[in-house]
Design an enzyme around this catalytic site. Structure first.
Site, PDB file in Angstrom:
ATOM      1  N   ARG A  86       0.841  -1.207   0.000  1.00 19.36           N
ATOM      2  CA  ARG A  86       0.000   0.000   0.000  1.00 19.36           C
ATOM      3  C   ARG A  86       0.875   1.257   0.000  1.00 19.36           C
ATOM      4  O   ARG A  86       0.591   2.231  -0.692  1.00 19.36           O
ATOM      5  CB  ARG A  86      -0.934  -0.027   1.215  1.00 19.36           C
ATOM      6  CG  ARG A  86      -2.007   1.044   1.156  1.00 19.36           C
ATOM      7  CD  ARG A  86      -3.086   0.807   2.196  1.00 19.36           C
ATOM      8  NE  ARG A  86      -2.569   0.933   3.556  1.00 19.36           N
ATOM      9  CZ  ARG A  86      -3.265   0.631   4.651  1.00 19.36           C
ATOM     10  NH1 ARG A  86      -4.504   0.165   4.545  1.00 19.36           N
ATOM     11  NH2 ARG A  86      -2.737   0.776   5.837  1.00 19.36           N
ATOM     12  N   LYS A 188      -2.551   6.627   1.495  1.00 18.19           N
ATOM     13  CA  LYS A 188      -2.339   7.060   2.879  1.00 18.19           C
ATOM     14  C   LYS A 188      -1.369   8.238   2.913  1.00 18.19           C
ATOM     15  O   LYS A 188      -0.212   8.101   3.310  1.00 18.19           O
ATOM     16  CB  LYS A 188      -1.829   5.883   3.714  1.00 18.19           C
ATOM     17  CG  LYS A 188      -2.482   5.826   5.080  1.00 18.19           C
ATOM     18  CD  LYS A 188      -2.245   4.498   5.762  1.00 18.19           C
ATOM     19  CE  LYS A 188      -2.652   4.551   7.210  1.00 18.19           C
ATOM     20  NZ  LYS A 188      -4.095   4.593   7.426  1.00 18.19           N
ATOM     21  N   GLU A 224     -16.215   6.696   4.001  1.00 17.03           N
ATOM     22  CA  GLU A 224     -15.574   6.207   5.226  1.00 17.03           C
ATOM     23  C   GLU A 224     -15.491   7.336   6.245  1.00 17.03           C
ATOM     24  O   GLU A 224     -16.057   8.406   6.040  1.00 17.03           O
ATOM     25  CB  GLU A 224     -14.209   5.601   4.919  1.00 17.03           C
ATOM     26  CG  GLU A 224     -13.196   6.559   4.318  1.00 17.03           C
ATOM     27  CD  GLU A 224     -11.796   5.922   4.223  1.00 17.03           C
ATOM     28  OE1 GLU A 224     -11.393   5.210   5.150  1.00 17.03           O
ATOM     29  OE2 GLU A 224     -11.110   6.166   3.217  1.00 17.03           O
TER      30      GLU A 224
HETATM   31  C1  LIG Z   1      -5.205   3.777   7.675  1.00 15.21           C
HETATM   32  C2  LIG Z   1      -6.618   4.081   7.290  1.00 15.21           C
HETATM   33  C3  LIG Z   1      -7.665   3.144   7.442  1.00 15.21           C
HETATM   34  C4  LIG Z   1      -7.462   1.817   8.105  1.00 15.21           C
HETATM   35  O1  LIG Z   1      -6.605   0.966   7.413  1.00 15.21           O
HETATM   36  P1  LIG Z   1      -5.955  -0.292   8.144  1.00 15.21           P
HETATM   37  O2  LIG Z   1      -5.044  -0.845   7.126  1.00 15.21           O
HETATM   38  O3  LIG Z   1      -7.060  -1.229   8.464  1.00 15.21           O
HETATM   39  O4  LIG Z   1      -5.288   0.211   9.371  1.00 15.21           O
HETATM   40  C5  LIG Z   1      -8.910   3.502   6.988  1.00 15.21           C
HETATM   41  N1  LIG Z   1      -9.161   4.711   6.440  1.00 15.21           N
HETATM   42  C6  LIG Z   1      -8.200   5.638   6.288  1.00 15.21           C
HETATM   43  C7  LIG Z   1      -8.539   6.950   5.683  1.00 15.21           C
HETATM   44  C8  LIG Z   1      -6.902   5.350   6.708  1.00 15.21           C
HETATM   45  O5  LIG Z   1      -5.952   6.280   6.563  1.00 15.21           O
END
Ligand SMILES: *Cc1c(COP(=O)(O)O)cnc(C)c1O
Length: 345
Positions: A86, A188, A224
């Site tokens: 990722r 991210k 989300e």
């Molecule tokens: C990091 C993150 C998540 C959760 O991802 P995981 O891999 O399950 O920790 C969900 N939404 C956003 C916007 C994120 O930055």
């Protein structure tokens, strides 16, 4: 059986979710078109030029993952290859040189090994949080990618996300947007968080725990929250999760959907989910590395309250089974699918 080693003198059960300085972190520099070998260092500080790309144009991204002590005393990391992959994709989107996947996983192992005394013992609910990140370190003035970068991973012990059990939370359907169509919502990047701070601080002032961001284009579909994906349980026990190109692909969510189908025998589906449908669902949860699952009891959409049948006291039954199964896998109590658990020690 792993060797028992002396642990740091920490009140594990009362640790919060915050930065705690540990002994060793990993650093690698990108210069003259390539990443160096990288090394471990005790120095937690970074000295940067005042015009570094990260400081001027927020050229930075990160990951979040955890190391656990399992029931039989091993120290393990959960699916680090997915974090590596990722971050690779995030870097490409931000015009940063991707850090190689295998080197990322090796660096994670090194950092955990060097900080074993900070991996919380089994049974405390605490874990060792790992924070890989990367940033543009060379000076820029015009808007362009930096020519030099630094990749780092530090570790910080964190307490159980919810002390005394996970109480369902209340969400607000936000008037702000988190991610533009064709923007950076699926990666991210630090910038996604900088611009979410005003929305979350405002929501907190109004008494809400988190924001539900609808899709920015039509504002009719669920996307989300600021830092966690959604799942819902339908009236006939199907586990569903929103499908969109601007959602961050949560590793916890992907793992939970697999667990729902393969371990619990539930039907699962990733599809567009309308705000209009929320009232029909029996359970709602947020998922991410930090809390695994945060149950949602109520969503407020401009004065209209949607209360899930699971209520405001505890997690619904399906969420609870999902939570227990996934954390059971992480803590070595339930057999993991192949490749999910990386044993460090
Ligand atoms: C990091 C993150 C998540 C959760 O991802 P995981 O891999 O399950 O920790 C969900 N939404 C956003 C916007 C994120 O930055």
């Amino acid at each position: 059986m792993a060797v028992t080693m002396e642990k740091a003198n920490i009140d594990w059960k009362n640790l919060g979710f915050g930065y705690y300085k540990t002994d060793v972190r990993f650093v690698s520099d990108f210069k003259d078109g390539k990443w160096d070998e990288g090394h471990l260092t005790a120095d937690e500080n970074i000295v940067l030029n005042e015009s570094a790309g990260v400081l001027q144009y927020a050229q930075t991204c990160f990951e979040g993952m955890k190391a656990y002590t399992t029931v039989d005393g091993h120290v393990v990391v959960f699916r680090p290859d997915l974090n590596a992959q990722r971050m690779y994709e995030t870097a490409l989107r931000l015009e940063m040189p991707p850090y190689p996947v295998e080197k990322f996983v090796k660096a994670v192992e090194q950092v955990v090994k060097a900080n074993l005394k900070y991996v919380p013992p089994y049974g405390t609910g605490a874990t060792l949080y790992l924070r890989p990140f990367m940033f543009g370190s060379a000076p820029v003035m015009g808007v362009k990618p930096s020519t030099e970068y630094q990749f780092r991973i530090f570790a910080s012990p964190v307490g159980p996300y919810f002390k005394g059990g996970a109480k369902p939370i209340t969400l607000k359907v936000s008037d702000f947007d988190r991610a533009a169509p064709r923007g950076t919502g699926h990666v991210k990047a630090g910038l996604n968080y900088a611009m979410s701070l005003h929305a979350i601080v405002s929501a907190h002032k109004e008494g809400y725990d988190e924001n539900l961001y609808p899709d920015a284009k039509t504002r009719t579909k669920v996307e989300e929250t600021g830092g966690a994906n959604f799942f819902f349980v339908t009236g006939d026990n199907k586990v569903i999760t929103p499908k969109s190109d601007s959602i961050l692909p949560s590793i916890t969510r992907r793992s939970l959907m697999y667990v729902a189908k393969e371990y619990l025998g539930l039907e699962t589906e990733e599809r567009e989910i309308m705000l209009e449908e929320l009232k029909d669902f029996s359970e709602c949860g947020l998922c991410g590395t930090a809390a695994v699952i945060s149950p949602v009891g109520k969503i407020v959409d401009h004065g209209k309250e949607i209360c899930f049948p699971s209520g405001m006291e505890e997690m619904g039954p399906v969420s609870k089974k999902l939570y227990e199964t996934l954390t059971g896998i992480q803590f070595g109590k339930i057999k993991a699918p192949d490749g999910w658990i990386r044993v460090i020690e």
